[in-house]
Structure formats: structure tokens, C-alpha cells
Design a protein around this motif. Structure first.
Motif, mmCIF file in Angstrom:
data_model
loop_
_atom_site.group_PDB
_atom_site.id
_atom_site.type_symbol
_atom_site.label_atom_id
_atom_site.label_comp_id
_atom_site.label_asym_id
_atom_site.label_seq_id
_atom_site.Cartn_x
_atom_site.Cartn_y
_atom_site.Cartn_z
ATOM 1 N N PHE A 107 0.877 -1.169 0.000
ATOM 2 C CA PHE A 107 0.000 0.000 0.000
ATOM 3 C C PHE A 107 0.912 1.215 0.000
ATOM 4 N N VAL A 108 1.031 1.864 -1.186
ATOM 5 C CA VAL A 108 1.963 2.971 -1.326
ATOM 6 C C VAL A 108 1.188 4.275 -1.422
ATOM 7 N N ALA A 109 1.543 5.234 -0.614
ATOM 8 C CA ALA A 109 0.932 6.558 -0.717
ATOM 9 C C ALA A 109 1.916 7.486 -1.401
ATOM 10 N N ILE A 110 1.416 8.275 -2.357
ATOM 11 C CA ILE A 110 2.262 9.266 -3.024
ATOM 12 C C ILE A 110 1.782 10.635 -2.594
ATOM 13 N N THR A 111 2.655 11.402 -2.010
ATOM 14 C CA THR A 111 2.277 12.748 -1.578
ATOM 15 C C THR A 111 3.194 13.763 -2.240
ATOM 16 N N GLY A 112 2.841 15.000 -2.042
ATOM 17 C CA GLY A 112 3.652 16.056 -2.618
ATOM 18 C C GLY A 112 2.791 17.273 -2.832
ATOM 19 N N PRO A 113 3.425 18.410 -2.990
ATOM 20 C CA PRO A 113 2.647 19.637 -3.188
ATOM 21 C C PRO A 113 1.919 19.621 -4.526
ATOM 22 N N SER A 114 0.977 20.525 -4.644
ATOM 23 C CA SER A 114 0.206 20.618 -5.880
ATOM 24 C C SER A 114 1.134 20.909 -7.058
ATOM 25 N N GLY A 115 0.901 20.212 -8.157
ATOM 26 C CA GLY A 115 1.720 20.444 -9.341
ATOM 27 C C GLY A 115 3.009 19.658 -9.337
ATOM 28 N N SER A 116 3.190 18.768 -8.361
ATOM 29 C CA SER A 116 4.455 18.052 -8.289
ATOM 30 C C SER A 116 4.491 16.846 -9.229
ATOM 31 N N GLY A 117 3.367 16.545 -9.847
ATOM 32 C CA GLY A 117 3.377 15.472 -10.837
ATOM 33 C C GLY A 117 2.763 14.177 -10.352
ATOM 34 N N LYS A 118 2.026 14.214 -9.249
ATOM 35 C CA LYS A 118 1.442 12.983 -8.686
ATOM 36 C C LYS A 118 0.428 12.370 -9.642
ATOM 37 N N SER A 119 -0.513 13.240 -10.111
ATOM 38 C CA SER A 119 -1.554 12.709 -11.009
ATOM 39 C C SER A 119 -0.933 12.206 -12.302
ATOM 40 N N THR A 120 0.018 12.970 -12.802
ATOM 41 C CA THR A 120 0.658 12.559 -14.051
ATOM 42 C C THR A 120 1.288 11.185 -13.890
ATOM 43 N N LEU A 121 1.939 10.973 -12.785
ATOM 44 C CA LEU A 121 2.613 9.698 -12.559
ATOM 45 C C LEU A 121 1.616 8.552 -12.505
ATOM 46 N N ILE A 122 0.580 8.739 -11.745
ATOM 47 C CA ILE A 122 -0.369 7.635 -11.555
ATOM 48 C C ILE A 122 -1.153 7.365 -12.847
ATOM 49 N N HIS A 123 -1.413 8.434 -13.597
ATOM 50 C CA HIS A 123 -2.073 8.240 -14.896
ATOM 51 C C HIS A 123 -1.197 7.421 -15.834
#
Ligand code: ATP
Ligand code: MG
Lengths: 248, 760
Positions: A38-54
Motif C-alpha cells: 500500500f503505497v501513498a504518493i504525496t507532494g505539493p500541488s503540481g508536483s506530478g502525482k496525477s501525471t505519474l499515476i495516470h
């Protein structure tokens, strides 16, 4: 940590072109997620989290780098190749639920199963089971718009689990919920994970992140921190298909 | 597995359920087009080829065999391919004496009970009655040419010279011989005893026997066998082909106009379907992206959309087929007697089907290419309140007006959909009105289509001078132009062309000259477009023709509008012909006093013992087009409104957020509604004006183009009259605003949902 990783990213890069200007969103990410993690990815807005998971789910194409799903190279797949792969192996949960507005709750949940080749009867049984587990059995015939946000997100979770995917990707699933509903959804995620479901969760929420085995921090498209938290609560491999007694 | 139970089927079913009204509109629009096309084609086919209908209704015989004596009927019946036999009937030649004229007729025996094969179709009066002798039923076109009505006396002279006065019992049509005067002699039916009375000598009658065939294509074969079977008895044979050919009208203009309407109809169908599909797909981008994230492939989504929207189109085609059949069968039973031939029917069905699939495929393909990323459902309007709008607010223009106007031009896609969706049907409606105006012009100004003289008299038994005198004595006749029609051989052609000599070089008949000038001298001529095309000549060229063996060189000095013979007619003064061809004139064309009724004048002249023919205005022959215009305009209007609803639906979906803003700004529901209607209204007015102007500009050119292609020649097209144009524009705008009101009202009243917005 043994066996093939469920998902592995090697030097993954995503550069958007906006008006001729390159906007690097993900800059060389290496990430390996093992079965049951169970991996959580955090980071400030615009850090690329959504892009990565997509990219991990094939919703967006990578600029360079490799993606391996279940030990098979996936980044070279065509769009329809990804679609076929998603049917069987990847479940998505989005921030805004993304239920198909025209279809009933039941149809929304049965859709992936039917798409995956299940018979209508199997799909119905699976749907009845999942909705029952998530406490939504009585809303099966309702239109999504009639449901509260928390209920909609639970339906989205049921839909994501319909095909017993090897990997559950969730992009800020609680971002649009009040604290009570957030707690419910997180509890559900925890239970699913407890049954061995591999989960990658993007979140801003410290409480959500604290449920994970491992927290990955992104900054400007790069991993700046990757560490396990607490004692591993991992259990041997398995999928949400084995989920039983979710309600308690 | 049940298709409806597959993932795609589930989605299609759910989507159709969610938009029943819109789906029904699509089905109705396509059905309307198909119905209009089928009815139009049927009417047209029936109008230009009356033989088919008559033959069908009268259960006609394909072959008529004329023999001296009664033939061996069982042998004929036994011929391979013959299904039924009509007769044998006796037939006697006789002469009708009418107002001093002597017209040859054929008197045919008929049983008092109408036969099942080759049954005459009674149109007026009553059929022959065994109790009443000395009665006769006259073939309809013959009776019309002679001005005979039921109850009129009918005086016949047999070959022996004895005269008998019979009475016209009724008028009947027949599919077994052509129309008078193309087909002579004129036909009259009488009972056996009446026939014997007129022609007592059995040696002077002949026997006619009709054969009905299983397959009309076998006609030639059966004729050969029949002639062989009857050995030397056969005198002559006529077949359905000759009858049909003699009944056919020159229908190139009609055919071309129908083709134009067909294309317009198909474009309209494509537009309706593409608009409905495109609009729907645009509103569904988000759902389609979700489906993709679940694992639907692009191909699957395209297929799903094609199936869903294509099925609606196909349902419309089926419904249209049924409706067209029902209308032909029940609403127009008198005009339409035979169902549409399979050829045009298949063309309509396939044409519409292909159009629908093409129109569906493009938006469906676009839908399939939707990226799987969850996109924002709608972006707020990008435009800011312009300076103009702020000024408008300051001077206290109603806010609804300002917001609506701004709205109309900040949302490109719905705006384009609205304008095009309204403009294209409006353009085609205007073109239809142009056709209507053109037909009206034909009727109001027959001289503009070469019919300055509505009547023509033939000398018959009288001398040319007598005819001229009697005709000019009529108070309504102002001029009588001597004329004759001859066939001329032209260079490079194996067939002849019609040469019409009418009037003289000094006093020419008022031909409608469209280009060049009228002939003024002997040796000059004017021609129709068809002739110019046929010979490949231009105005100013000389052509060498041969009339009755006499060569003649004429210079073509002008082009006239020529509705006859597909425009392949050469017209000149009668004094340009050699005297042997010109004297005496074959007929006189009579120009009447303005406002005179040609029918009455004709009746008076007929009373004077003259054989008078009345010209058929091309508009009367084209009157079927009017039915088509009305039907098409109705369907186009519905399609325009359906397009509008789609566009409004799309706009409203984007509006959901703004409505909240507007209400928060303090606008009342009424003002919100006014804002929405203003936004749509401006686009509608723009679309209507653009479409109507384009239609008005093009209709004339399009009709002239049809005229040129049909040989009639350019110069017939008229734009819609200003009154018609204004009425069409006003009605269109009014109807569109009424339609726009419905969704606007609902949206203004609705509770504004607080819908989440996706991150951009
Ligand atoms: N379609 C796109 N075109 C251009 N640039 C994009 C696109 N999507 C994202 N970006 C850019 O890529 C970067 C990373 O975006 P991303 O959505 O992955 O961030 P995030 O970490 O999910 O942020 P948030 O927490 O706000 O959701 C941002 O700078 C963003 O502007
Ligand atoms: Mg994000």
C-alpha cells in the motif's frame, strides 16, 4: 520482498508541450511496488502525482522510461493494448468519482466485469457482493447523481474492484469528501488492503498517507523521499477478490 | 450472448433511455425524409409514367393480337408464360361525326360485366348496361380531346355509310392503348349488339385478343410463339412497350428536380443525424473518458456510438418506409395506384442508409478518440465582460440582454452548432420556396415559357383560311399565328429534331428569348438549350438542316426557353420554310386577350367546329413538385428545430455553473431565462438570416442550372418573392424562439446543483 513487482517504473519521464514550451511534469521516477503493498504518493500541488499515476495506468503516455506491470513491459503498448490490460489488471478511483451518469449504480459496477468477459450472471453476483460489502445494496437501482459524495466514491471503489484487479490506483479519492466520508472511504481502502490488495494512493491527506506501508514524496516531478512507515502490515499476495467480511 | 447484456449494449441502452425524446426526434427526422422521398418519387413516377399505374389497376394485357377471325384461344392460353387471356373481342373501324368533323375511331366490343383482365377503368358516368343499347363508353383522353362528356350524343358512321346516334354513357381509362392524339384511332367500348348495329358485315370487323404474361420480359418470345401458333391469321400485334412509350412524358426536368430534392433531403438527413450524434458525443466526453479508463478501446467506443446512433437512423428509415407505404396506400389512393418500383425504393433506402452511417461515423470516430484522462466537464466562459458590455450595464440595458449577447459569442462549439444547424435547413427551405416561385411564374406568365398562345387550332376538314377567320372572329382571340411542326434531319445525328415554324419573320410569335435576339429575317432561327447542346453550336452559328428532303441553312440568332422535347427544338418563321412545307399551315396558335379563360374560349371554338388543343403549362406537369416542396419544407423545419434543441442542450450543460453565478448575482429566474433565450435568439437570427440569404442567392442559380441540364435552358429560375421570404424568416425565428423557451424555462427554474469541477 520477493516475487515480481506488481508495477515497476524505470526512469519515467513526462514532458508536456504547452504552446511550444516543454513543461516537465515527471522527471525520471523509479518506483517499484510489490504485491500487497500500500503505497501513498504525496507532494505539493503540481508536483506530478496525477501525471505519474495516470502513466502507471496507461491513461497518459510517457515521454520516456519504462513501465512494467505484473512483470510485463507495458509502456510500449498501443492505446487499445493498454485498454485491454486495464480491464483485467488495473482499477482506478478518481477524485470526482467519474461514474457514468446515465447508468444506474448497479450498471456502473457491472460494466467492468462485463467488459472483462464475465457473463451477465457472474457480473451481477459480483456486483451484489461488492455493493453489499460496501453497504450500498439498497442503492443498486439509483442514478449516481442521487447519491451523496461518499456513496458515489464507494460505488467508484466497488467498480474499481469489480474485476479483481492486481493494482488499484487512486488519485485523491478523498479530496472531495467531508471528514466523515473520508474516514469511511479510508477505512474501506484499509480493509481491501488488509485482504492483500495492492494499492497506490495519491493523497494530500496526512491521515490517509499514514495508513500506507510506504510513503513516496514527490517534488517537481522527482522522488525526494521514499520510506516505509511503521511495521510492515503486509500480508502475502492476493487480491481483493478474496475480500470477505469487509463489514464488521 | 445477448448483445444488450454486453458492456457496450448496457451503455447504449442506458444512454437511449436517458434521452428518449431526442432519440425519438432523430428517428422522426430520418423517417420524415424517407417518407417525403418515397412519396415524392412515387408521385413523380406516376405523373410522368402513367402507364404503370393504369396497367396495374386495369390488370392489363401485355400483348394484344389483332386477327381476322376468332383465334384459337385455348392454344394461346396454353402458351408458356401466358397467365390470362382477355377477349377475344370484336373491333370495328368507324367514323365519329362531331361538329362537322369526321374523326376515325375503333369501336371495341365489351361484355356488360367488366372483365377481369384488361378492365377499362371508369372515370365518369356509368358503365354499359345490358338493358340499355345504343350506349357507348369513350376512352378518357380521346373524350377530353373532343370535349365529350357523359350524356353527350355520339354520332358514328359505319363503313357502309349508315349513321347511328349513340349516347356517351361514361368515360373510362385504359392501360392497353396510349393517349389520344399520340395513339390513334380513338377508342370507344360498345356492347356486342351495338357493334353489330354499326358494322353488320362480319367480314369488316377484326378480333383482338389480349394476353397477360407472368413475366413482361418474355414479351418478344411470347409474341413469336403466338404468331407461330396462329399461323397466318395475325394481322398485327401491339405490346405494352409501345403503350408505355406513347404515354411517357419528357421528364428530364422533373427527374432533375427530384434529384435535387433527393440530394437536399439526404443532406438534411445527414445534418440531422450528424448534429444529434455530434451534440450527444460532445456532451458525453467525460463519460467516454471514464469508459476508457475502465478499459473500453477506441474501436469499441466508436462501434458503440455508431450502433446506437446508426440504429436510430435505421429505425427512422424503416418507419419512413412504412409511413411512405401507408400514405401512398391510404392518403393518396386516387393519385397513386402502383407502389414505387423497386429501383427508386432501393436507391432511397440505400442512399439514406449510407448517409446516416456516414453522418454517424465521423462524430463516433471523434468520440472514440476521446483521451482516457478525466477532463474537466466544462470550462467556464473564457470571455470577460467586454468594455461594451460594461457600458451597456452602466446605461442600464437589461442585464439579460447583455449577458445573453456575450454568451452567444463566447461559446464557440454550441454557437457554431446552432448557427449551422439552423442555417442549412433554412437555406434549403428558401431554395424550395424559390422553386415554388418559379412554378408560380410559369403559371402567371406562360409566355415566359413559350406559351404566349394557350390554344392551337388544326384545320381538319376546313381550309386554312376558314380556320383563321373562325378563330379571329372569337372576341377573346387577339392573334392567330400560322404554324407547322416538322421533323428535320440535322448533321451528325441519326434522329430528327423538331422544327417549329410559327409566325413570320415580320410578325414573329413571341418566343421567350433568353439570350441573343429574336429572328427578324428569313433564314434566321432561335433554338432551345437542348438543341444547342445536341448540335454543339452557339448563337450566331449557321446550321444546315434537311426538311422533307429540302436542305435549309439557318443562322441561330437566339436561345429561347424551351420546355418541350427536352429543349431540342428549332424555331423559325414559317416564311423561312419552302412553300411546300409551309402552305397550308398545319395549325394556328391563338394568343388570347389578357385575362381571357382559355377553357371557355376553347369550348366556344369547338362549338364552331374547330379542333382545338390547349397547351399544358409545364407548371401543371410539375405540380407534383409542390407537394414535395411542402413535405420537404416541413421536414426541414423539424430538422432545424431538432438541431436547435441539440445545440441548446449542449449549451445548457455548459451553463450549469454559470446559472449559479447568475442567480448569485441576483438575477431572477425570469431574467435568467431571458438571458438564455437571448443568447440562443441571437444565434438563431444569425443562422436564419445567413441561411435564407444564401438560399435566395442560390435558388435562382440552382434552378437555372437544372433548367440548363434539362435542355429547357437557363432563365426560368426565380428567387422567392419578398413576401414569402419575409414570412419564412419571421416564422423560422419565431418557432426557434418558442422552442428555445422550453429548455430555458426548465433550466431557469431548476435548482442549481453544486457540481464539482475537475482540476484542469
Ligand atoms: N495536460 C497537461 N498539459 C500541460 N501541462 C500539464 C498537463 N497536465 C498537467 N500539467 C502540468 O504538469 C505538472 C504536474 O501536474 P499534475 O496534475 O501531475 O500535478 P499534481 O501533483 O497532481 O497536482 P495536484 O495536487 O494539484 O493534483 C503541473 O505543472 C501541471 O501544470
Ligand atoms: Mg492531481
Amino acid at each position: 520482498m520477493s516475487g515480481t513487482p506488481v508495477v515497476k517504473a524505470v526512469n519515467l519521464v513526462k514532458v508536456y508541450q504547452t504552446g511550444g514550451l516543454p513543461v516537465p511534469a515527471v522527471r525520471g521516477v523509479d518506483l517499484t511496488v510489490r504485491a500487497g503493498e500500500f503505497v501513498a504518493i504525496t507532494g505539493p500541488s503540481g508536483s506530478g502525482k496525477s501525471t505519474l499515476i495516470h502513466m502507471l495506468g496507461g491513461l497518459d503516455t510517457r515521454t520516456s522510461g519504462e513501465i512494467w506491470l505484473d512483470g510485463k513491459r507495458a509502456d510500449t503498448l498501443s492505446e487499445s493494448g493498454w485498454a485491454l490490460l486495464r480491464r483485467r489488471k488495473v482499477g482506478f478511483v478518481f477524485q470526482f468519482f467519474n461514474l457514468v451518469a446515465n447508468m444506474t449504480v448497479a450498471d456502473n459496477v457491472e460494466l467492468p466485469a462485463l467488459l472483462g468477459g464475465a457473463s451477465p450472471r457472474q457480473a451481477r453476483e459480483r456486483r451484489e457482493y461488492l455493493l453489499g460489502e460496501l453497504g450500498l445494496a439498497d442503492r443498486a437501482g439509483a442514478a449516481p447523481a442521487r447519491l451523496s459524495g461518499g456513496e458515489q466514491q464507494r460505488v467508484a471503489l466497488a467498480r474499481a474492484l469489480a474485476n479483481q484487479p492486481t493494482l488499484l490506483l487512486a488519485d485523491e479519492p478523498t479530496g472531495n469528501l467531508d471528514s466523515r466520508n473520508t474516514r469511511d472511504v479510508l477505512r474501506l481502502l484499509g480493509r481491501v488492503h488488509g485482504q492483500g490488495q495492492t494499492i497506490v494512493l495519491v493523497t494530500h491527506d496526512a491521515r490517509a498517507a499514514s495508513m500506507a506501508d510506504r510513503v513516496v514524496s514527490l517534488l517537481d516531478g522527482q522522488i525526494v523521499d521514499d520510506g516505509a512507515i511503521g511495521s510492515a502490515r503486509r500480508r502475502p499476495g492476493g487480491t481483493a477478490g478474496d475480500v470477505v467480511e469487509l463489514r464488521g | 450472448m445477448n448483445v444488450w447484456q454486453s458492456a457496450e449494449g448496457r451503455w447504449v441502452r442506458a444512454d437511449l433511455r436517458a434521452r428518449r425524446g431526442q432519440a425519438a426526434l432523430t428517428v422522426l427526422a430520418v423517417a420524415g425524409i424517407v417518407t417525403a422521398l418515397i412519396v415524392a418519387a412515387t408521385l413523380l413516377e406516376d405523373g410522368t409514367n402513367p402507364w404503370r399505374g393504369l396497367f396495374e389497376r386495369s390488370h392489363g394485357a401485355h400483348i394484344w393480337i389483332h386477327t381476322k377471325d376468332v383465334p384459337d384461344v385455348p392454344a394461346l392460353r396454353a402458351l408458356n408464360g401466358v397467365t390470362e387471356v382477355a377477349g377475344p373481342y370484336r373491333s370495328a373501324p368507324a367514323t365519329l361525326v362531331d361538329h362537322g368533323r369526321r374523326v376515325p375511331i375503333a369501336l371495341q366490343e365489351t361484355p356488360p360485366v367488366l372483365p377481369s383482365v384488361a378492365r377499362p377503368l371508369l372515370r365518369e358516368g356509368h358503365w354499359l348496361n345490358a338493358g340499355r343499347q345504343n350506349e357507348i363508353v369513350v376512352e378518357w383522353s380521346f373524350a377530353r380531346a373532343l370535349g365529350l362528356r357523359p350524356g353527350d350524343p355520339f354520332t358514328v358512321t359505319g363503313l357502309n355509310g349508315a349513321t347511328h346516334t349513340l349516347t356517351v354513357a361514361g368515360l373510362a381509362e385504359s392501360g392497353d392503348q396510349g393517349f389520344y392524339p399520340e395513339w390513334t384511332p380513338g377508342l370507344a367500348w360498345a356492347q356486342g349488339p351495338t357493334l353489330t348495329l354499326v358494322e353488320p358485315a362480319p367480314g369488316r370487323t377484326e378480333t383482338v385478343t389480349g394476353l397477360r404474361l407472368a413475366d413482361p420480359a418474355a414479351t418478344d418470345l411470347v409474341v413469336q410463339r403466338a404468331v407461330f401458333t396462329l399461323r397466318n391469321q395475325v394481322q398485327r400485334v401491339s405490346t405494352w412497350r409501345e403503350v408505355r412509350a406513347s404515354m411517357e412524358l419528357d421528364n428530364r426536368l422533373l427527374g432533375l428536380l427530384l434529384a435535387l430534392f433527393g440530394v437536399a433531403g439526404l443532406v438534411a438527413a445527414a445534418l440531422a443525424v450528424a448534429n444529434a450524434t455530434g451534440g450527444r458525443v460532445l456532451t458525453q466526453v467525460r463519460d467516454l473518458a471514464t469508459l476508457k479508463s475502465l478499459g473500453f478501446t477506441a474501436g469499441q467506443i466508436t462501434r458503440m456510438l455508431v450502433v446506437e446512433h446508426g440504429a436510430l437512423g435505421l429505425a427512422g428509415i424503416v418507419l419512413g418506409l412504412v409511413a411512405g407505404g401507408l400514405i401512398n396506400a391510404f392518403a393518396l389512393p386516387d393519385t397513386v395506384v402502383a407502389p414505387l418500383a423497386p429501383g427508386p425504393l432501393v436507391a432511397i433506402v440505400l442512399g439514406t442508409g449510407l448517409t446516416v452511417l456516414l453522418a454517424v461515423w465521423l462524430p463516433a470516430w471523434r468520440g472514440g478518440r476521446t483521451p482516457p484522462l478525466p477532463t474537466a466537464p466544462a470550462t467556464p466562459p473564457r470571455g470577460h465582460l467586454s468594455r461594451l458590455a460594461r457600458v451597456a450595464f452602466l446605461v442600464r440595458l437589461p442585464p439579460a440582454l447583455v449577458l445573453g449577447a456575450r454568451d452567444a459569442f463566447t461559446r464557440r462549439t454550441p454557437a457554431a452548432l446552432t448557427v449551422c444547424g439552423v442555417a442549412i435547413p433554412m437555406m434549403m427551405i428558401t431554395i424550395g420556396l424559390g422553386c415554388w416561385a418559379t412554378l408560380d411564374d410559369f403559371i402567371r406568365h406562360p409566355e415566359s415559357v413559350g406559351q404566349a398562345a394557350p390554344l392551337s387550332v388544326r384545320p381538319g376538314d376546313l381550309t386554312a383560311a376558314e380556320v383563321y377567320e373562325r378563330a379571329m372572329a372569337d372576341p377573346d382571340v387577339v392573334a392567330a399565328y400560322p404554324g407547322t411542326e416538322l421533323d428535320a434531319l440535322v448533321p451528325g445525328q441519326t434522329r430528327t429534331v423538331r422544327t417549329r415554324a410559327l409566325g413570320t419573320a415580320g410578325d414573329p410569335y413571341p418566343f421567350p428569348v433568353a439570350e441573343g435576339r429574336m429572328f427578324r429575317d428569313q433564314g434566321e432561327a432561335v433554338a432551345g438549350q437542348g438543341l444547342l447542346d445536341l448540335l454543339g453550336v452557339r448563337i450566331g452559328d449557321r446550321v444546315r438542316i434537311t426538311i422533307g428532303g429540302t436542305p435549309l441553312i439557318v443562322r441561330i440568332v437566339g436561345r429561347v426557353v424551351e420546355p418541350e422535347q427536352d429543349g431540342e427544338v428549332l424555331s423559325m418563321g414559317i416564311d423561312s420554310l419552302a412553300a411546300k412545307d409551309a402552305v397550308p399551315p398545319g395549325f394556328y396558335a391563338l394568343a388570347l386577350r389578357p385575362g381571357a379563360d382559355p377553357g371557355q374560349t376553347r369550348a366556344r371554338l369547338q362549338g364552331q367546329g374547330l379542333e382545338v388543343a390547349q397547351a399544358v403549362n409545364p407548371a401543371d406537369r410539375l405540380s407534383v413538385i409542390r407537394v414535395i416542396i411542402v413535405a420537404l419544407v416541413t421536414v426541414l423545419a423539424l430538422i432545424g428545430l431538432a438541431n436547435l434543441l441539440t445545440a441548446i442542450g449542449l449549451g445548457l450543460r455548459d451553463h450549469v455553473f454559470d446559472l449559479a453565478v447568475l442567480k448569485a448575482m441576483g438575477l431572477t429566474p425570469r431574467q435568467v431565462m431571458a438571458t438564455l433565450v437571448t443568447g440562443t435568439g441571437l444565434l438563431v437570427v444569425a443562422g436564419v438570416l445567413v441561411g435564407a440569404s444564401a438560399g435566395a442567392l442560390w435558388s435562382r442559380g440552382l434552378i437555372d442550372m437544372e433548367g440548363r441540364d434539362s435542355g429547357v435552358g437557363a432563365g426560368i429560375g426565380r428567387p422567392p418573392t419578398p413576401g414569402m421570404f419575409a414570412a419564412a424568416v419571421l416564422i423560422a425565428v419565431g418557432a426557434a424562439l418558442l422552442v428555445a423557451l422550453i429548455p430555458a424555462r426548465r433550466a431557469a427554474r431548476a435548482q442549481v446543483p453544486v457540481t464539482p469541477r475537475l482540476p484542469g
